[in-house]
Every structure is written in structure tokens, then in C-alpha cells.
Scaffold this motif. Structure first.
Motif: not given
Length: 301
Positions: A74-81, A83-87
Motif C-alpha cells: 500500500l505504501v508503494y501504491c501511494m508512492d506511485y500515485l 508520482k503519477n498524480v497527473d493521471w
């Protein structure tokens, strides 16, 4: 400025049930609602979501690819989100003009008082899309029956409020089950107003082992009272009056009642509160409705 959005922080509660019930209530009173699922662990959703993080990343894929457990995943997923907040911004832009948004975040509470990813995502959305957001923090009401668990819930709530720095509405959810794990030592308003916590020490387990942490408990209670930030409203998601009261509080905190997202926004506040039985919101009424008073409870005031 766009008004009227809130996101859900779970305190060991069934946040998905909350999102489903709240979206149904808001739809019934005339709001155009869009639920945004930002929980990559939500495999089966009882509601129809307008934006789903699983279109970007899935927890199961992360755990398998990186050999992570659920929490690390879940921490990884939030990191990824983050970094891709433009999406996420691109998905929300068509909705912000005429929808009331409910953000369903993951159930890992550490994301909201230890890590910065969720806060950074929310802050970015507020700035870029001019959103007015309220954090709705859910805490299981049955924790009130155990002084230690109740104090822990207060600390978690306070830590989250200080970390996020957003308008906050704290909720004792499942109020209809408040005494499912034991009788309360005090009246309901003692637990909602969060005052005079020193009285809790008289109801702790006074075994030899617990005596060691008695001083720590006292100090923690003093910290909570010194800040003076934490209090609760109550929620029974199956009770329209209870849900209506919560909506009213959220609307005050994010400014929706003062400048809505559509010409019908002024009418909403009338619809939401006009037929409300105001006696419902007085704690003696809630005490009588939800709590068995066979034994007289103490009034700490």
C-alpha cells in the motif's frame, strides 16, 4: 473555488460501507455524487466508482512483483500515485464542475500520520483543481468501552489531524453497536466531548502489570487535553437522521453551505436539514436510543 468534497480516513472502520451509504444518501437528496476509489486493496466495490486507482496500479500486482506484504504494498501504491498524480488530475477535471466527490482512501492508518504520500496527493489536488476538502476520520464506537483502546483512538485521531492539517470531522461510527463489546462507564457525551480524561484512569485494569503504564496513560491524556482539538460526532449509517447530521457538519467545515457547486446548492441545505428532528442531535436522545441504561452511568462533568 469549488466546494463540497471530502475524503475518508479509516480508524479501523468499514470505510467502504460508509462510502456506499453516504453516496446513496447524497444522491437521494439531489446531489450529483462521484466516488473516487484510491484504495488499491478494494477488490470488490459495493458502489460504482467514477475513478478507480486499479486502472493505474493494483496492490496484488505490486505484492507479486516486488515481494511485498499488504502494508508495504500500500505504501508503494501511494508512492506511485503521488508520482503519477497527473493521471488522477486528468480523471477528476471533468467531474469537479458539477459533482460532489467522495475519496475512498486505503485502510492503512499509517498513511495518514506517518507517511506524506496521501497528504501530498490531497494538497496537490486542492491547489490544482481548487477543491475544498474535509477529512472524515472514522473510529469504531465500541472502542469507548475499553479505556486503553479509547485513548489509543484519541492519539491516532490527534496525530492524523496534526499531520494532515485539513478541516477535520471525527466520527464515532457504528454508534448502534457502541456497547457490543461492553458497557460504557460514562454517558455518551463524555466520549464525544473528550474532556476530563483523568476519570478514565479509575476504570483501567489495576493489575500489577498495568500499574507500570499508569503514569504514561496520565501523560498521554494530558497531551490530548492540552491540544484540545479532538471531539466526535456520532454515526449510524443506516439512520438517515444520523447521516444528515454528519453531512451538515461536513458542509460547514468545507464551506459547501456558503457557496455550493451548482445553483441548487442553497436548496440542498434546506433539503438536508429542514425535516430533521433536532432532538436527535442532543446527546440525551442518543443516549436513550443507542445505550442500555439498566445501570446508572457516571457523569464526569
Amino acid at each position: 473555488m469549488v466546494f463540497g468534497y471530502h475524503f475518508i480516513i479509516p480508524g479501523l472502520c468499514n470505510k467502504t460501507t460508509y462510502c456506499n451509504g453516504m453516496s446513496q444518501f447524497l444522491s437521494l437528496i439531489g446531489r450529483k455524487v462521484a466516488v473516487i476509489n484510491l484504495d488499491p486493496a478494494n477488490e470488490t466495490l459495493p458502489y460504482e466508482c467514477a475513478v478507480n486507482i486499479e486502472d493505474l496500479i493494483k496492490l496484488s500486482d505490486v505484492m507479486g512483483e516486488h515481494s511485498l506484504g499488504p502494508n508495504g504494498g500500500l505504501v508503494y501504491c501511494m508512492d506511485y500515485l503521488e508520482k503519477n498524480v497527473d493521471w488522477l488530475e486528468s480523471k477528476l477535471k471533468p467531474l469537479v464542475k458539477d459533482h460532489y466527490l467522495l475519496f475512498d482512501f486505503p485502510g492503512q492508518v499509517e498513511l495518514f500520520f506517518l507517511h506524506c504520500n496521501a497528504r501530498n496527493v490531497i494538497t496537490r489536488l486542492m491547489k490544482k483543481l481548487h477543491l475544498r476538502l474535509t477529512a472524515v476520520h472514522l473510529v469504531d464506537s465500541h472502542l469507548c468501552s475499553d479505556p486503553g483502546k479509547y485513548i489509543s483512538a484519541l492519539l491516532l485521531t490527534l496525530s492524523t489531524m496534526l499531520h494532515l492539517e485539513f478541516p477535520h470531522v471525527n466520527v464515532l461510527s457504528k454508534i448502534d453497536l457502541i456497547e457490543s463489546c461492553g458497557k460504557l462507564d460514562f454517558n455518551l457525551d463524555f466520549y464525544t466531548d473528550v474532556q476530563n480524561l483523568s476519570y478514565l484512569r479509575y476504570h483501567e485494569d489495576h493489575s500489577a502489570n498495568n500499574a507500570r503504564v499508569s503514569k504514561l496513560t496520565k501523560e498521554l491524556c494530558e497531551v490530548i487535553e492540552t491540544y484540545g482539538l479532538v471531539n466526535f460526532t456520532t454515526l449510524d449509517i443506516q439512520d438517515k437522521e444520523s447521516v444528515g447530521n454528519l453531512v451538515k457538519l461536513i458542509d460547514k467545515s468545507n464551506g459547501y453551505i456558503f457557496a455550493g457547486i451548482s445553483p441548487s446548492a442553497v436548496e440542498f441545505s434546506k433539503i438536508a436539514v429542514s425535516d430533521v428532528n433536532w432532538d436527535y442531535y442532543r446527546y440525551p436522545y442518543l443516549q436513550e436510543k443507542y445505550i442500555n441504561d439498566d445501570d446508572e452511568k457516571l457523569d464526569a462533568d
